[in-house]
Each structure stands twice: as C-alpha cells, then as structure tokens.
Scaffold this active site. Structure first.
Site, PDB file in Angstrom:
ATOM      1  N   ASN A 221      12.591  79.058  40.320  1.00 34.77           N
ATOM      2  CA  ASN A 221      11.853  79.048  41.575  1.00 34.77           C
ATOM      3  C   ASN A 221      10.755  80.107  41.450  1.00 34.77           C
ATOM      4  OD1 ASN A 221      10.937  79.246  44.176  1.00 34.77           O
ATOM      5  ND2 ASN A 221      12.849  80.029  45.059  1.00 34.77           N
TER       6      ASN A 221
ATOM      7  N   SER B  42      19.348  87.068  42.102  1.00 28.07           N
ATOM      8  CA  SER B  42      19.286  88.073  41.028  1.00 28.07           C
ATOM      9  C   SER B  42      19.982  87.635  39.743  1.00 28.07           C
ATOM     10  CB  SER B  42      19.837  89.419  41.522  1.00 28.07           C
ATOM     11  OG  SER B  42      19.044  89.918  42.582  1.00 28.07           O
TER      12      SER B  42
ATOM     13  N   GLU C 193      23.029  80.701  47.603  1.00 31.02           N
ATOM     14  CA  GLU C 193      22.239  81.906  47.384  1.00 31.02           C
ATOM     15  C   GLU C 193      22.529  82.910  48.500  1.00 31.02           C
ATOM     16  OE1 GLU C 193      18.541  80.988  44.809  1.00 31.02           O
ATOM     17  OE2 GLU C 193      17.997  80.673  46.892  1.00 31.02           O
TER      18      GLU C 193
ATOM     19  N   GLY D  53      16.425  88.682  45.136  1.00 31.06           N
ATOM     20  CA  GLY D  53      15.350  89.634  44.857  1.00 31.06           C
ATOM     21  C   GLY D  53      15.755  91.089  45.022  1.00 31.06           C
TER      22      GLY D  53
ATOM     23  N   GLU E  92      14.157  82.140  52.341  1.00 30.05           N
ATOM     24  CA  GLU E  92      12.852  82.697  52.728  1.00 30.05           C
ATOM     25  C   GLU E  92      12.144  81.760  53.702  1.00 30.05           C
ATOM     26  OE1 GLU E  92      11.455  83.383  48.743  1.00 30.05           O
ATOM     27  OE2 GLU E  92      12.905  85.004  48.549  1.00 30.05           O
TER      28      GLU E  92
ATOM     29  N   LYS F  19       8.349  80.739  43.386  1.00 36.62           N
ATOM     30  CA  LYS F  19       7.894  81.257  44.685  1.00 36.62           C
ATOM     31  C   LYS F  19       6.357  81.287  44.740  1.00 36.62           C
ATOM     32  CE  LYS F  19      12.250  83.573  45.133  1.00 36.62           C
ATOM     33  NZ  LYS F  19      13.048  84.609  45.736  1.00 36.62           N
TER      34      LYS F  19
ATOM     35  N   HIS G 142      15.347  76.974  51.593  1.00 38.28           N
ATOM     36  CA  HIS G 142      15.493  78.287  50.958  1.00 38.28           C
ATOM     37  C   HIS G 142      15.551  79.362  52.052  1.00 38.28           C
ATOM     38  CE1 HIS G 142      14.517  81.911  48.698  1.00 38.28           C
ATOM     39  NE2 HIS G 142      14.943  81.249  47.629  1.00 38.28           N
TER      40      HIS G 142
HETATM   41  P1  PGA Z   1      15.910  85.956  42.622  1.00 37.86           P
HETATM   42  O1  PGA Z   1      15.575  84.726  43.595  1.00 37.86           O
HETATM   43  O2  PGA Z   1      16.467  85.376  41.355  1.00 37.86           O
HETATM   44  O3  PGA Z   1      14.602  86.676  42.425  1.00 37.86           O
HETATM   45  O4  PGA Z   1      16.927  86.805  43.327  1.00 37.86           O
HETATM   46  C1  PGA Z   1      16.381  83.583  43.658  1.00 37.86           C
HETATM   47  C2  PGA Z   1      15.845  82.634  44.693  1.00 37.86           C
HETATM   48  O5  PGA Z   1      15.334  83.079  45.719  1.00 37.86           O
HETATM   49  O6  PGA Z   1      15.913  81.394  44.517  1.00 37.86           O
END
Ligand code: PGA
Length: 263
Positions: A21, A225, A179, A185, A109, A23, A107
């Site tokens: 992903n 992460s 997640e 993140g 976010e 982003k 997601h």
């Molecule tokens: P990350 O993000 O691996 O940077 O924690 C995962 C995601 O948001 O899909």
C-alpha cells in the site's frame, strides 16, 4: 451493468498475498522506477501473489512497468458508482480498465480522515465485486478500543458492516486485512500470536455469518508495521495468509525481503 460472473473465474489455490500500500507516496515516474525494480527482483516469484497499490496517478505507469510479470495491480480506494457527477472520485470501471485486479477498501486512514463508514465500505465492497475487482477489506481496532477489551466487538462491527447482504460465494472471493490501527505506521507490530488470535476470530465470525467454509476460504492478511525483520514470524502463523505492507513497501529491497519471507 450486469454483475461480473465470478463462477467463471477459477478459484485459485490459497497462496500467500503480499500487497504494498503505497499510500500518498511516489509520483508516476518514481512509481515506474520502483515497480520496474520489483519486476526484476521478483521475476522468479510465482507462488506468492504480489500486489502493488500505488496512488491513482501512478496506476498506468505501474501497470506498464509490471507488464509481462506475475505482479498484480491494485488501487487504494474507489467510489461505488459506475460513473457520475462525483468530483474527485474514481469509479470501479476506471480501475478495471486501467488494469486493476484488487482494490483496498475501508482502510483505517480513510475511515478516520475521510469519514468512511461501515455503510460506505459495504457499498464499495458490493460494487467492486459487481465489476470483478477483488476487495481487500481493512478492519482493525484503535489502541483505546484494545485497552478497553473491545477488539472483538470492533472487528465484528467492521466485518458485519462490510459484508452486509452479501452471498457467501462472493464473500469467499474477498480478502480481509486485519490492521490494528495502533500498529499502522507506528513501528509497533501486533505480536504474531496477538494477530493470529484476531484472524481466528474473524474466521469463526465469517463461518457463523455465512457458511462453514467461509472462514477458511477467505484470505486474511495482517497489516501494521510489517517489515523484513518481523514478516517471517507473522507469516508463519496458522491463520495469517499474507501481509498488507505500507512503509516497507516503498523500498524495493525491503519489500522484496518481505515477499521472500512468505515463500
Ligand atoms: P505500515 O502501513 O506498514 O506503514 O504500518 C500498513 C497499512 O496502512 O496498510
């Protein structure tokens, strides 16, 4: 628009899925470079599904870069309507014709910054399936919810919401990404057993909502992460079928290591 005929799509064996992903990172040129590097590095990998989900503006260049490889293309969001006066939105038809096979939906976010709800995620999941796109449906609890012992309740809400009014056969075509919001993140990863426990909970929930096989048939990825240092132990867990990778998917070497840890 008639419904995509999923019965004609062969049901592939359950093999690990590693999705990146990206982003809101990478211009179309940078995306082309990263995807080209991955095509080269992962040329021998055909027993893991690798999915790249760049921003909309880079879908075409990534598609071009991965041409002739096993790598698949995904988007990070979409509107549920086929077309219309929805300024700033992208339709499932647009994703399909540019070469997407997958689309990330719900997601965290998008839920927290752009007010997506279980209801809109449900509309998007239904629409994606109608067009023949495989949804990667994200579910996950916040830190305060975990601390208040509400993890299962939140996950159940997300799963019931996303798959409301869908037939078992279609749900089985979907991918779920667990997640935990506190792990995205932040560098904090759920321990393999913490993640596996929630994956198992999701499987039991799906089997109780749909049919007995549903829980086993749905691919459930872990996200939050994931990096080369922890991917192997996560991917070895019995109920973790792959990973949705954010930060570590932006670098060809680290993403390659994660993909190889699934082999
Ligand atoms: P990350 O993000 O691996 O940077 O924690 C995962 C995601 O948001 O899909």
């Amino acid at each position: 628009m008639s419904m995509f005929d999923w019965s004609k799509e062969c049901k592939t064996m359950k093999i690990p899925i590693i999705a990146g992903n990206w982003k809101m990172y990478k211009t179309h040129k940078e995306a082309f470079q990263l995807a080209s590097a991955l095509k080269q590095k992962l040329a021998d990998v055909d027993r893991t599904k690798v999915v790249l989900c760049p921003p909309f503006t880079a879908l075409a260049s990534v598609k071009e870069a991965i041409e002739g490889s096993h790598i698949l293309l995904g988007a990070q969001n979409m509107h549920w309507e086929e077309k219309g006066a929805y300024t700033g939105e992208i339709s499932p038809q647009m994703l399909l014709t540019i070469g997407c096979k997958y689309v990330i939906l719900g997601h965290s976010e998008r839920r927290s910054y752009f007010f997506e709800t279980n209801e809109t995620v449900n509309l998007k999941v239904k629409s994606a399936l109608e067009f023949g796109l495989i949804p990667i449906v994200c579910v996950g609890e916040r830190l305060e919810e975990r601390e208040a012992n509400k993890t299962e309740q939140v996950i159940e809400d997300h799963v019931r919401g996303a798959f409301k009014d869908l037939a078992a056969d279609l749900v089985k075509r979907c991918v779920i990404a667990y997640e935990p919001v506190w792990a995205i993140g932040t560098g904090k990863t759920a321990t393999p057993s913490q993640a596996n426990e929630v994956h198992l909970f999701i499987r039991e929930l799906l089997s109780s909502m749909f049919d007995k096989d549903c829980g086993q048939d749905v691919n459930i990825l872990y996200g939050g992460s994931v990096k080369p240092e922890n991917s192997k132990e996560l991917l070895e867990m019995s109920d973790i079928d792959g990973a949705l990778v954010g930060g570590a998917s932006l670098d060809a070497e680290s993403f390659e290591k994660i993909v190889r840890s699934a082999i």
